[in-house]
Write a protein that holds these residues in place. Structure first.
Motif, short mmCIF file in Angstrom:
data_model
loop_
_atom_site.label_atom_id
_atom_site.label_comp_id
_atom_site.label_asym_id
_atom_site.label_seq_id
_atom_site.Cartn_x
_atom_site.Cartn_y
_atom_site.Cartn_z
N TYR A 54 0.82 -1.21 0.00
CA TYR A 54 0.00 0.00 0.00
C TYR A 54 0.85 1.26 0.00
O TYR A 54 0.44 2.29 -0.55
CB TYR A 54 -0.96 -0.02 1.19
N GLU A 57 1.74 2.00 -3.57
CA GLU A 57 0.59 2.58 -4.26
C GLU A 57 0.45 4.06 -3.88
O GLU A 57 0.15 4.91 -4.73
CB GLU A 57 -0.69 1.81 -3.91
N ALA A 102 -2.59 3.54 4.71
CA ALA A 102 -1.81 2.37 4.29
C ALA A 102 -1.50 1.47 5.48
O ALA A 102 -1.60 0.25 5.40
CB ALA A 102 -0.52 2.82 3.60
N ALA A 158 -4.95 -2.58 -4.75
CA ALA A 158 -4.44 -1.20 -4.75
C ALA A 158 -5.55 -0.19 -4.57
O ALA A 158 -5.36 0.84 -3.90
CB ALA A 158 -3.68 -0.93 -6.05
N LEU A 161 -6.88 1.58 -1.18
CA LEU A 161 -6.33 2.81 -0.62
C LEU A 161 -7.16 4.02 -1.03
O LEU A 161 -7.15 5.05 -0.35
CB LEU A 161 -4.88 2.99 -1.07
#
Length: 203
Positions: A54, A57, A102, A158, A161
């Protein structure tokens, strides 16, 4: 006859004691596997990998936001001005919020893995009470833990998030609109100034 009855009762008691002892060993083995240092290390590694997933990302989104913001400010001659400072402050606040998100996602994923482990552990203990052998219990525990781990990895997305820097969208849109308006104004001025287009026809 009395001796025979006593012998049968003793044998039955011994068998029951043996059966209960096997169950206790199987349960202890299952608990030991799930609660062992090796599984703790696997969960810690999973937590770190999920947090990294995370975080990457987040960094990707930040890179896009940085470039878009710089372009938007430059397009309108606002680089270094108050508007640019405010926009970058918002970007920084979004980024800090993204870091927390995250970590929260990673912690939740690890908690979900522990919950899955606990569910499969209790299922195996229930099976052990019916006489599942030690070898079978160990094998099923290992298989269940691996399945839980793979399921946890597969659950990482992804898009979980979200659009961390979505709050800056208005800045990009306004910048583009202002640039379009300026281009339109310049084109209008060229068309209607003396010697061009409609302006020429008016002479």
């Amino acid at each position: 006859m009395g001796g025979g009855s006593n012998g049968s009762a003793t044998k039955a008691a011994q068998e029951e004691s043996w059966r209960q002892n096997n169950i206790d060993q199987a349960v202890n083995q299952i608990n030991g596997i799930y609660g062992g240092a090796a599984r703790k290390a696997e969960i810690d590694d999973f937590l770190a990998a999920t947090r990294s997933f995370y975080s990457k990302e987040l960094e990707r989104q930040k890179g896009v936001a940085d470039r878009s913001l710089r372009f938007a400010m430059a397009r309108n001659g606002l680089t270094g001005g108050t508007a640019s400072i405010d926009a970058n402050r918002t970007l920084g606040e979004n980024y800090q919020s993204g870091i927390l998100s995250a970590d929260r996602l990673a912690q939740q994923a690890a908690a979900d893995l522990r919950t899955a482990d606990d569910t499969s552990r209790m299922n195996l203990i229930s099976q052990a009470s019916t006489g599942m052998g030690l070898t079978s219990g160990a094998q099923q525990a290992a298989q269940a833990m691996q399945a839980n781990l793979e399921s946890g990895r597969g659950a990482m997305k992804a898009d979980a998030l979200g659009d961390v820097f979505g709050g800056l969208a208005n800045i990009y849109t306004n910048s583009k609109n202002m640039a379009d308006e300026r281009r339109g104004s310049r084109a209008y001025g060229l068309i209607y100034q003396p010697g061009f287009g409609a302006g020429a026809g008016g002479r």
